[in-house]
Scaffold this active site. Structure first.
Site, PDB file in Angstrom:
ATOM      1  N   LYS A   1       0.964  -1.177   0.000  1.00  0.00           N
ATOM      2  CA  LYS A   1      -0.032  -0.011   0.089  1.00  0.00           C
ATOM      3  C   LYS A   1       0.897   1.310  -0.027  1.00  0.00           C
ATOM      4  O   LYS A   1       1.846   1.434   0.838  1.00  0.00           O
ATOM      5  CB  LYS A   1      -0.888  -0.074   1.289  1.00  0.00           C
ATOM      6  CG  LYS A   1      -1.904   0.859   1.187  1.00  0.00           C
ATOM      7  CD  LYS A   1      -3.218   0.521   0.404  1.00  0.00           C
ATOM      8  CE  LYS A   1      -4.089   1.402   0.163  1.00  0.00           C
ATOM      9  NZ  LYS A   1      -3.620   2.637  -0.935  1.00  0.00           N
TER      10      LYS A   1
ATOM     11  N   LYS B   1       4.275   2.422   9.074  1.00  0.00           N
ATOM     12  CA  LYS B   1       3.050   3.107   9.188  1.00  0.00           C
ATOM     13  C   LYS B   1       1.815   2.107   9.296  1.00  0.00           C
ATOM     14  O   LYS B   1       0.953   2.207   9.990  1.00  0.00           O
ATOM     15  CB  LYS B   1       2.855   4.071   8.049  1.00  0.00           C
ATOM     16  CG  LYS B   1       1.695   5.003   8.238  1.00  0.00           C
ATOM     17  CD  LYS B   1       1.393   5.997   7.079  1.00  0.00           C
ATOM     18  CE  LYS B   1       2.529   7.004   7.174  1.00  0.00           C
ATOM     19  NZ  LYS B   1       2.444   8.098   5.881  1.00  0.00           N
TER      20      LYS B   1
ATOM     21  N   LYS C   1       5.562   2.508  -2.555  1.00  0.00           N
ATOM     22  CA  LYS C   1       5.579   3.746  -3.015  1.00  0.00           C
ATOM     23  C   LYS C   1       5.877   3.889  -4.464  1.00  0.00           C
ATOM     24  O   LYS C   1       6.560   3.048  -4.893  1.00  0.00           O
ATOM     25  CB  LYS C   1       6.536   4.650  -2.201  1.00  0.00           C
ATOM     26  CG  LYS C   1       5.984   6.160  -2.040  1.00  0.00           C
ATOM     27  CD  LYS C   1       4.585   6.242  -1.165  1.00  0.00           C
ATOM     28  CE  LYS C   1       4.701   7.705  -0.637  1.00  0.00           C
ATOM     29  NZ  LYS C   1       3.400   7.968   0.249  1.00  0.00           N
TER      30      LYS C   1
ATOM     31  N   SER D   1      -7.702   4.863   3.643  1.00  0.00           N
ATOM     32  CA  SER D   1      -7.601   4.006   2.266  1.00  0.00           C
ATOM     33  C   SER D   1      -7.862   2.630   2.755  1.00  0.00           C
ATOM     34  O   SER D   1      -8.458   1.841   1.664  1.00  0.00           O
ATOM     35  CB  SER D   1      -6.140   4.215   1.873  1.00  0.00           C
ATOM     36  OG  SER D   1      -5.948   5.458   1.183  1.00  0.00           O
TER      37      SER D   1
END
Length: 435
Positions: free
Chosen positions: A89, A113, A125, A368
């Site tokens: 993610k 995170k 990312k 999200s």
């Protein structure tokens, strides 16, 4: 899942402070924090090596037909750092500063995170080296679709789920979702998050990161015995995260005395009209020309004597060069990596309570996750439900990190890394290594 966070009785070796030689390198900064937490956890050497390396780094050429008929070739990256806990993610950014080191660091940050708020995701990312402000809508769409095609083998609701980031938005996510869906020959809404609500996006997503900042600031003030009402706040960065955080903190009774963006900032000890500032930015695209108080620079805003400082703009704005001049009692890191590794010890020595980025700005990835869940279930929640569930996760996660910080007498950043690394390492131990 229960995890054992007891400290070993010996063989604790902390990284040397001289390691912080390159404050500008985001991957080195992230790894210096990782190493400190790993040393305190006495992490298994094999797991340590696994967690120190990204699973997959992809670099693709992105040829685009420009509006004038010229073909330009851009460079795109996608990094999947760790997927042991679930699908990767992480956002996709369009910016001239994108490089593989930065993308890798941000993918690692996403791993920690997601783990610190206990979401079933890994970290990723992506980004394309370009200047989107100099490109037409058509050029951006062609760039997005070709980049998506270049990394499509990693994408999927069970493997890699992108989201908006710097200079990308709902429209870019719609293009990615459509490109992926056309390739697999059916509509797959759960392949991205941060989409328009009409395409399966979640209510509350746009405000989620700033709302999460508000929740952890509220918890931090309560922990330090300070009331929300009248607490003074300075916000560096008045984009989506900073403006929403300022608005919600003001609604909770805080006094917003400083705001800034790339054009500069304003200081008003009596309080800034946040609603007026947001309206000005919506009309003029920046704070330039806003009459909100005495003008000051972004650097000066960081040094205001306030209860709460929210750096919500760029990386490395608080470094070893200016950390000693920071006067805030609490720093809530709305941006990714706003504090350099070299500044950590200085802030800790000054007694500043830092809510680290992997906790403070996790509201965005949390909602999200809610969007991904709603898409996969085909059932959508009210905005109140989204916000209540976000509050529960952010509040619980703050208290989990705080408890670990107090138990082991470490700062909140180290505690957050210890918690997230333990959660990822535990899954690695349970899964073993496929050979």
């Amino acid at each position: 899942m229960a995890t054992d966070l007891r400290l070993p009785t010996s063989n604790i070796v902390l990284p040397d402070k001289d390691r912080f030689l390159n404050e500008e390198n985001p991957f080195e900064a992230m790894m210096s924090r990782f190493d400190r937490a790993a040393a305190l956890l006495d992490l298994d050497p094999g797991i340590y090596q696994v967690l120190r390396h990204p699973e997959k780094q992809i670099t693709v050429s992105v040829p685009v037909m420009m509006d004038n008929g010229e073909v330009r070739v851009f460079t795109g990256h996608r990094v999947l750092y760790n997927t042991s806990r679930g699908p990767a993610k992480g956002g996709i950014r369009f910016d001239m500063a994108v490089n593989l080191d930065e993308v890798t660091a941000l993918a690692a940050w996403m791993t920690w995170k997601c783990a610190v708020v206990n979401l079933p995701f890994g970290g990723a990312k992506g980004g394309v080296v370009c200047d989107p402000l100099q490109m037409s809508v058509g050029e951006l769409e062609r760039l997005t679709r070709r980049y998506t095609a270049g990394i499509i083998d990693t994408l999927g609701p069970d493997s890699d789920v992108p989201a908006p980031d710097v200079n990308t938005n709902e429209r870019v996510m719609a293009w990615i979702m459509d490109t992926y869906s056309m390739h697999v020959r059916h509509t797959v809404t759960a392949v991205v998050t941060g989409k328009p609500v009409e395409m399966g996006g979640s209510l509350g997503r746009r405000e989620a990161t700033g709302r999460g900042v508000m929740f952890v600031v509220r918890e931090a003030l309560a922990h330090l015995g300070r009331p929300m009402a009248g607490a003074t706040v300075a916000v560096q960065g008045f984009g989506n995260v900073g403006s929403v955080a300022a608005k919600l903190l003001a609604e909770q009774g805080c006094r917003i005395v400083g705001i800034s963006d790339r054009t500069g900032g304003f200081h008003n000890p009596e309080g800034i009209d946040v609603a007026a500032a947001i309206a000005h930015v919506q009309k003029h695209k920046s704070l330039d020309g806003f009459n909100g108080g005495d003008q000051l620079s972004n650097e000066e805003l960081l040094e205001l004597d306030v209860d709460v400082l929210v750096p919500a703009a760029l990386e490395n704005v608080i470094t070893s060069k200016n950390a000693a001049r920071v006067k805030a009692r609490i720093i809530a890191e709305g941006a990714n990596g706003p504090t350099s590794a070299g500044a950590d010890a200085i802030l800790e020595e000054k007694g500043i309570f830092v809510i680290p980025d992997i906790l403070a700005n996790a509201g965005g990835v949390t909602v999200s996750y809610f969007e991904w869940v709603q898409d996969r279930g085909g059932y959508f929640w009210s905005e109140d439900t989204v916000n209540e569930r976000l509050r529960d996760i952010m509040t619980r996660s703050f208290q989990d990190v705080l408890a670990l910080s107090r138990q082991h007498r470490v700062n909140m950043r180290t505690a957050a890394y210890m918690l997230s690394i333990t959660r990822v390492a535990t899954v690695h131990k349970l899964r073993g290594i496929y050979a």
